[in-house]
Design a protein around this motif. Structure first.
Motif, PDB file in Angstrom:
ATOM      1  N   LYS A   1     -45.598  40.383  -4.945  1.00  0.00           N
ATOM      2  CA  LYS A   1     -45.395  40.064  -3.814  1.00  0.00           C
ATOM      3  C   LYS A   1     -43.568  38.903  -3.744  1.00  0.00           C
ATOM      4  O   LYS A   1     -43.912  38.024  -4.085  1.00  0.00           O
ATOM      5  N   LYS A   2     -42.925  39.300  -4.406  1.00  0.00           N
ATOM      6  CA  LYS A   2     -41.823  38.767  -5.110  1.00  0.00           C
ATOM      7  C   LYS A   2     -40.532  39.391  -3.525  1.00  0.00           C
ATOM      8  O   LYS A   2     -40.787  40.239  -3.277  1.00  0.00           O
ATOM      9  N   PHE A   3     -40.159  38.199  -3.104  1.00  0.00           N
ATOM     10  CA  PHE A   3     -38.793  38.252  -2.403  1.00  0.00           C
ATOM     11  C   PHE A   3     -37.989  38.613  -2.861  1.00  0.00           C
ATOM     12  O   PHE A   3     -37.088  37.221  -3.658  1.00  0.00           O
ATOM     13  N   TYR A   4     -36.443  39.476  -2.503  1.00  0.00           N
ATOM     14  CA  TYR A   4     -35.291  39.175  -3.207  1.00  0.00           C
ATOM     15  C   TYR A   4     -34.272  38.523  -1.745  1.00  0.00           C
ATOM     16  O   TYR A   4     -34.717  39.132  -1.010  1.00  0.00           O
ATOM     17  N   PRO A   5     -33.625  38.170  -2.330  1.00  0.00           N
ATOM     18  CA  PRO A   5     -32.666  37.554  -0.921  1.00  0.00           C
ATOM     19  C   PRO A   5     -31.643  38.078  -0.511  1.00  0.00           C
ATOM     20  O   PRO A   5     -31.063  38.597   0.512  1.00  0.00           O
ATOM     21  N   SER A   6     -31.005  39.211  -1.110  1.00  0.00           N
ATOM     22  CA  SER A   6     -30.845  40.655  -0.515  1.00  0.00           C
ATOM     23  C   SER A   6     -31.275  41.673  -1.533  1.00  0.00           C
ATOM     24  O   SER A   6     -31.029  41.097  -2.651  1.00  0.00           O
ATOM     25  N   ILE A   7     -30.679  42.868  -1.185  1.00  0.00           N
ATOM     26  CA  ILE A   7     -30.970  44.188  -1.532  1.00  0.00           C
ATOM     27  C   ILE A   7     -29.522  44.600  -1.354  1.00  0.00           C
ATOM     28  O   ILE A   7     -28.877  45.233  -0.738  1.00  0.00           O
ATOM     29  N   ASN A   8     -29.238  45.335  -3.433  1.00  0.00           N
ATOM     30  CA  ASN A   8     -27.612  46.323  -2.357  1.00  0.00           C
ATOM     31  C   ASN A   8     -27.867  47.126  -3.068  1.00  0.00           C
ATOM     32  O   ASN A   8     -28.508  48.177  -3.829  1.00  0.00           O
ATOM     33  N   TYR A   9     -27.492  48.677  -2.748  1.00  0.00           N
ATOM     34  CA  TYR A   9     -27.448  49.604  -2.138  1.00  0.00           C
ATOM     35  C   TYR A   9     -26.195  50.552  -2.301  1.00  0.00           C
ATOM     36  O   TYR A   9     -24.972  50.445  -1.423  1.00  0.00           O
ATOM     37  N   LYS A  10     -25.799  50.631  -3.425  1.00  0.00           N
ATOM     38  CA  LYS A  10     -24.924  52.192  -3.586  1.00  0.00           C
ATOM     39  C   LYS A  10     -25.448  52.841  -3.275  1.00  0.00           C
ATOM     40  O   LYS A  10     -25.868  54.010  -4.271  1.00  0.00           O
ATOM     41  N   CYS A  11     -24.500  53.847  -2.215  1.00  0.00           N
ATOM     42  CA  CYS A  11     -24.291  54.559  -1.852  1.00  0.00           C
ATOM     43  C   CYS A  11     -23.972  55.667  -2.474  1.00  0.00           C
ATOM     44  O   CYS A  11     -22.964  55.959  -3.348  1.00  0.00           O
ATOM     45  N   THR A  12     -24.556  57.207  -2.877  1.00  0.00           N
ATOM     46  CA  THR A  12     -24.435  58.780  -3.351  1.00  0.00           C
ATOM     47  C   THR A  12     -23.938  59.710  -2.327  1.00  0.00           C
ATOM     48  O   THR A  12     -23.522  60.213  -2.984  1.00  0.00           O
ATOM     49  N   ALA A  13     -24.527  59.546  -1.272  1.00  0.00           N
ATOM     50  CA  ALA A  13     -25.070  60.363  -0.098  1.00  0.00           C
ATOM     51  C   ALA A  13     -24.404  59.978   0.972  1.00  0.00           C
ATOM     52  O   ALA A  13     -25.467  59.613   2.162  1.00  0.00           O
ATOM     53  N   THR A  14     -23.752  60.313   1.504  1.00  0.00           N
ATOM     54  CA  THR A  14     -23.160  59.724   3.023  1.00  0.00           C
ATOM     55  C   THR A  14     -24.559  60.576   3.814  1.00  0.00           C
ATOM     56  O   THR A  14     -25.135  61.632   3.862  1.00  0.00           O
ATOM     57  N   GLY A  15     -24.894  59.694   5.068  1.00  0.00           N
ATOM     58  CA  GLY A  15     -25.862  59.668   5.719  1.00  0.00           C
ATOM     59  C   GLY A  15     -26.090  59.137   6.941  1.00  0.00           C
ATOM     60  O   GLY A  15     -25.579  58.178   5.844  1.00  0.00           O
ATOM     61  N   VAL A  16     -27.256  59.100   7.401  1.00  0.00           N
ATOM     62  CA  VAL A  16     -27.704  58.019   8.615  1.00  0.00           C
ATOM     63  C   VAL A  16     -28.907  57.638   7.272  1.00  0.00           C
ATOM     64  O   VAL A  16     -29.804  57.803   7.227  1.00  0.00           O
TER      65      VAL A  16
ATOM     66  N   ILE B   1     -36.596  54.023  -0.111  1.00  0.00           N
ATOM     67  CA  ILE B   1     -35.193  53.613  -1.340  1.00  0.00           C
ATOM     68  C   ILE B   1     -35.563  52.647  -1.629  1.00  0.00           C
ATOM     69  O   ILE B   1     -35.148  52.103  -2.962  1.00  0.00           O
ATOM     70  N   MET B   2     -35.557  51.232  -0.888  1.00  0.00           N
ATOM     71  CA  MET B   2     -35.672  49.872  -1.585  1.00  0.00           C
ATOM     72  C   MET B   2     -36.141  49.087  -1.080  1.00  0.00           C
ATOM     73  O   MET B   2     -36.245  49.262   0.461  1.00  0.00           O
ATOM     74  N   SER B   3     -36.547  48.052  -1.009  1.00  0.00           N
ATOM     75  CA  SER B   3     -37.447  46.779  -0.074  1.00  0.00           C
ATOM     76  C   SER B   3     -36.837  45.585  -0.821  1.00  0.00           C
ATOM     77  O   SER B   3     -36.497  45.316  -1.478  1.00  0.00           O
ATOM     78  N   ASN B   4     -36.529  44.652  -0.037  1.00  0.00           N
ATOM     79  CA  ASN B   4     -36.231  43.327  -0.099  1.00  0.00           C
ATOM     80  C   ASN B   4     -37.240  42.266  -0.224  1.00  0.00           C
ATOM     81  O   ASN B   4     -37.667  41.569  -1.010  1.00  0.00           O
ATOM     82  N   TYR B   5     -38.832  42.989  -0.611  1.00  0.00           N
ATOM     83  CA  TYR B   5     -40.495  42.535  -0.708  1.00  0.00           C
ATOM     84  C   TYR B   5     -40.618  43.281  -2.199  1.00  0.00           C
ATOM     85  O   TYR B   5     -41.343  44.910  -1.426  1.00  0.00           O
ATOM     86  N   ASN B   6     -41.413  43.001  -2.969  1.00  0.00           N
ATOM     87  CA  ASN B   6     -42.501  44.137  -3.950  1.00  0.00           C
ATOM     88  C   ASN B   6     -43.269  43.513  -3.674  1.00  0.00           C
ATOM     89  O   ASN B   6     -43.826  42.167  -4.256  1.00  0.00           O
ATOM     90  N   LYS B   7     -44.368  44.256  -2.680  1.00  0.00           N
ATOM     91  CA  LYS B   7     -45.505  43.687  -2.585  1.00  0.00           C
ATOM     92  C   LYS B   7     -46.672  44.231  -4.202  1.00  0.00           C
ATOM     93  O   LYS B   7     -47.564  42.858  -3.519  1.00  0.00           O
ATOM     94  N   ASN B   8     -46.353  44.142  -5.268  1.00  0.00           N
ATOM     95  CA  ASN B   8     -47.089  44.864  -6.297  1.00  0.00           C
ATOM     96  C   ASN B   8     -47.200  42.869  -6.817  1.00  0.00           C
ATOM     97  O   ASN B   8     -48.256  42.219  -7.063  1.00  0.00           O
TER      98      ASN B   8
ATOM     99  N   VAL C   1     -37.313  44.115   4.777  1.00  0.00           N
ATOM    100  CA  VAL C   1     -35.937  45.163   5.209  1.00  0.00           C
ATOM    101  C   VAL C   1     -36.880  45.734   4.640  1.00  0.00           C
ATOM    102  O   VAL C   1     -36.888  45.831   3.090  1.00  0.00           O
ATOM    103  N   THR C   2     -37.118  47.286   4.453  1.00  0.00           N
ATOM    104  CA  THR C   2     -37.339  48.542   3.764  1.00  0.00           C
ATOM    105  C   THR C   2     -35.323  49.448   4.587  1.00  0.00           C
ATOM    106  O   THR C   2     -36.240  49.755   5.581  1.00  0.00           O
ATOM    107  N   LEU C   3     -35.493  50.034   3.252  1.00  0.00           N
ATOM    108  CA  LEU C   3     -34.313  51.197   3.410  1.00  0.00           C
ATOM    109  C   LEU C   3     -34.932  52.151   3.045  1.00  0.00           C
ATOM    110  O   LEU C   3     -35.432  52.636   2.444  1.00  0.00           O
ATOM    111  N   PHE C   4     -34.530  53.537   3.735  1.00  0.00           N
ATOM    112  CA  PHE C   4     -34.705  54.798   3.548  1.00  0.00           C
ATOM    113  C   PHE C   4     -33.500  55.782   3.977  1.00  0.00           C
ATOM    114  O   PHE C   4     -32.751  55.595   5.071  1.00  0.00           O
ATOM    115  N   ASP C   5     -33.931  56.832   3.518  1.00  0.00           N
ATOM    116  CA  ASP C   5     -33.087  57.707   3.539  1.00  0.00           C
ATOM    117  C   ASP C   5     -33.414  58.065   5.067  1.00  0.00           C
ATOM    118  O   ASP C   5     -33.548  58.688   5.468  1.00  0.00           O
ATOM    119  N   ARG C   6     -31.971  59.577   5.073  1.00  0.00           N
ATOM    120  CA  ARG C   6     -32.070  61.063   6.116  1.00  0.00           C
ATOM    121  C   ARG C   6     -33.249  61.132   6.297  1.00  0.00           C
ATOM    122  O   ARG C   6     -33.763  61.906   7.624  1.00  0.00           O
TER     123      ARG C   6
END
Lengths: 304, 146
Positions: free
Chosen positions: B107-122, B98-105, B88-93
């Motif tokens: 090859k690490k998978f993160y079980p979950s990723i957390n995002y502190k939102c500073t800008a309200t939007g889609v 912004i971030m992904s649960n997979y680091n291609k370089n 899963v990869t997160l993108f802004d409006r």
């Protein structure tokens, strides 16, 4: 030879029994199928429809914000849970299911589990009428509600049950029932926020929460247009257009920043984003929005 | 004639037995799978469960969904694949990553990723499976107030 034949048939039969591919429409009455099973009138793939439905904000985010601001629980602004048994139209049942879901979420957030159970009763009535009651795990919800230590589980299980009902409705091509339910919840969430805001006019985060719903208007408009010839959606759209008008002056301004990321000592990914947003919404805007959403809500909760 | 029937039945039995004992794939359409995946958002309130299914014919493609995130909330995104690693990869409006649960370089998978939102939007979520293959899974989104 005979043994082989028996074994073959036995395994085949076992395979058939374990297959859970049950006809999901089997329990719907002819009237329900005629009224509720409908492909969208505007061409939209199932995937696009799902993407639109999933994009609608859930009322729980709004009610969680209200609670986090330290504002007291206010039962008087919610819909009375009594009378669900008198709602006979599918649109009324679906929309009020959404309304009750939002009210239950608000009660849950505050740990008002007794009130929450009153809503569960009405939700059960309406969900059963719509033949989606099997996806609402009433026994587990009741058990969780009996212990306040389970509040987070109660909130999450209730939300999940609504998600499951939605998924099922869409599988049955009853997307318009799903839309009516989601919009009922969205309208109630906005109504709660407007009412609380009018009693707490100095709480800027509530203004922003009301203002940010502008981001959902286009998606909701698209969903309503899908069923443009349905008598209920035609009426709903008229009210919705007035709400859109009330949002005309609301603006969301962005200040672009940078995104940086690193791993913390525990190996978790930490992201820092310096982008910010500014939601410009005046008191007059909130009054207009409140009036428009109040009208929409009244028309929904008075549906029979 | 009897020998022919016997052979047919033997082949039929073999096929049926083989399929009966073959490793079971996860049924992502099963609501129990959703419950199982929802356990991954402990400490957060359930916001959405995005059901993802990419068939063989569409492999190499991704599914994009969206949601409104609010300034002042932290969101957690999990990707629960039914047998295959889901990314899963997160993108802004502006669809800036912004971030992904997979680091291609790495090859690490993160079980979950957390995002502190500073800008309200889609915000947009792109779901795909490791190696661009087919698969099914559920992406759960949770939130909490800061």
């Amino acid at each position: 030879m005979k043994k082989l034949l028996v074994l073959s048939l036995g395994v085949s039969l076992f395979g058939c029994v374990s297959d859970s591919n049950v006809d999901p429409l089997a329990e719907l009455t002819k009237t329900q199928m005629k009224e509720q099973v409908q492909k969208a009138e505007v061409v939209m793939s199932d995937e696009e429809f799902y993407a639109h439905v999933q994009a609608i904000p859930t009322p729980l985010q709004t009610t969680a914000l209200i609670q986090a601001l330290g504002i007291e629980y206010n039962e008087s602004i919610l819909k009375n849970p009594d009378g669900a048994e008198n709602v006979t139209s599918w649109f009324g049942q679906a929309a009020n299911l959404g309304v009750f879901g939002a009210d239950m979420g608000y009660a849950n957030i505050y740990g008002e589990t007794k009130k929450s159970m009153d809503y569960i009763g009405s939700i059960r009535d309406l969900a059963d009428k719509l033949k989606v009651g099997q996806f609402f795990d009433f026994a587990t919800i009741k058990e969780l509600a009996e212990n306040k230590d389970n509040l987070e589980k109660l909130i999450n299980s209730s939300q999940m049950n609504f998600q499951k009902m939605n998924n099922y409705l869409q599988k049955q091509d009853r997307g318009k029932v799903s839309v009516a339910m989601i919009l009922g919840g969205w309208v109630e969430g906005l109504h709660i926020c407007c009412q609380i805001s009018s009693k707490n006019p100095n709480q800027q985060p509530l203004y922003e929460s009301i203002g940010q719903q502008k981001l959902a208007l286009e998606t909701i408009g698209t969903l309503l247009n899908l069923y443009g010839t349905d008598k209920y959606f035609v009426e709903y759209k008229k009210d919705f257009d007035k709400l859109v008008e009330a949002y005309t002056n609301v603006q969301i301004i962005y200040h672009e920043g940078e995104v940086t990321q690193h791993e913390d000592a525990q190996g978790n990914l930490v992201v820092e984003d310096t982008s910010t947003s500014e939601i410009k919404v005046t008191q007059a805007d909130v009054v207009n929005i409140s009036v428009a959403v109040g009208r929409m809500r009244n028309n929904l909760i008075n549906l029979q | 004639m009897n020998k022919v029937v016997s052979k047919i039945l033997m082949i039929f039995s073999f096929v049926v037995l083989a399929s009966a004992f073959a490793p079971q794939t996860v049924d992502c359409d099963d609501e129990a799978f959703l419950d199982e995946c929802a356990g991954q958002i402990a400490g957060y309130k359930f916001l959405k469960a995005n059901k993802i299914s990419i068939s063989g014919a569409k492999s190499g493609q991704a599914v994009e969904l969206s949601s409104v995130f609010s300034n002042g909330s932290t969101y957690t995104l999990t990707a629960c694949g039914g047998g295959t690693n889901m990314i899963v990869t997160l993108f802004d409006r502006n669809r800036k990553q912004i971030m992904s649960n997979y680091n291609k370089n790495t090859k690490k998978f993160y079980p979950s990723i957390n995002y502190k939102c500073t800008a309200t939007g889609v915000y947009y979520f792109k779901y795909e499976f490791e190696g661009g293959g087919a698969g099914c899974g559920v992406g759960i989104i949770g939130f909490k107030q800061n």
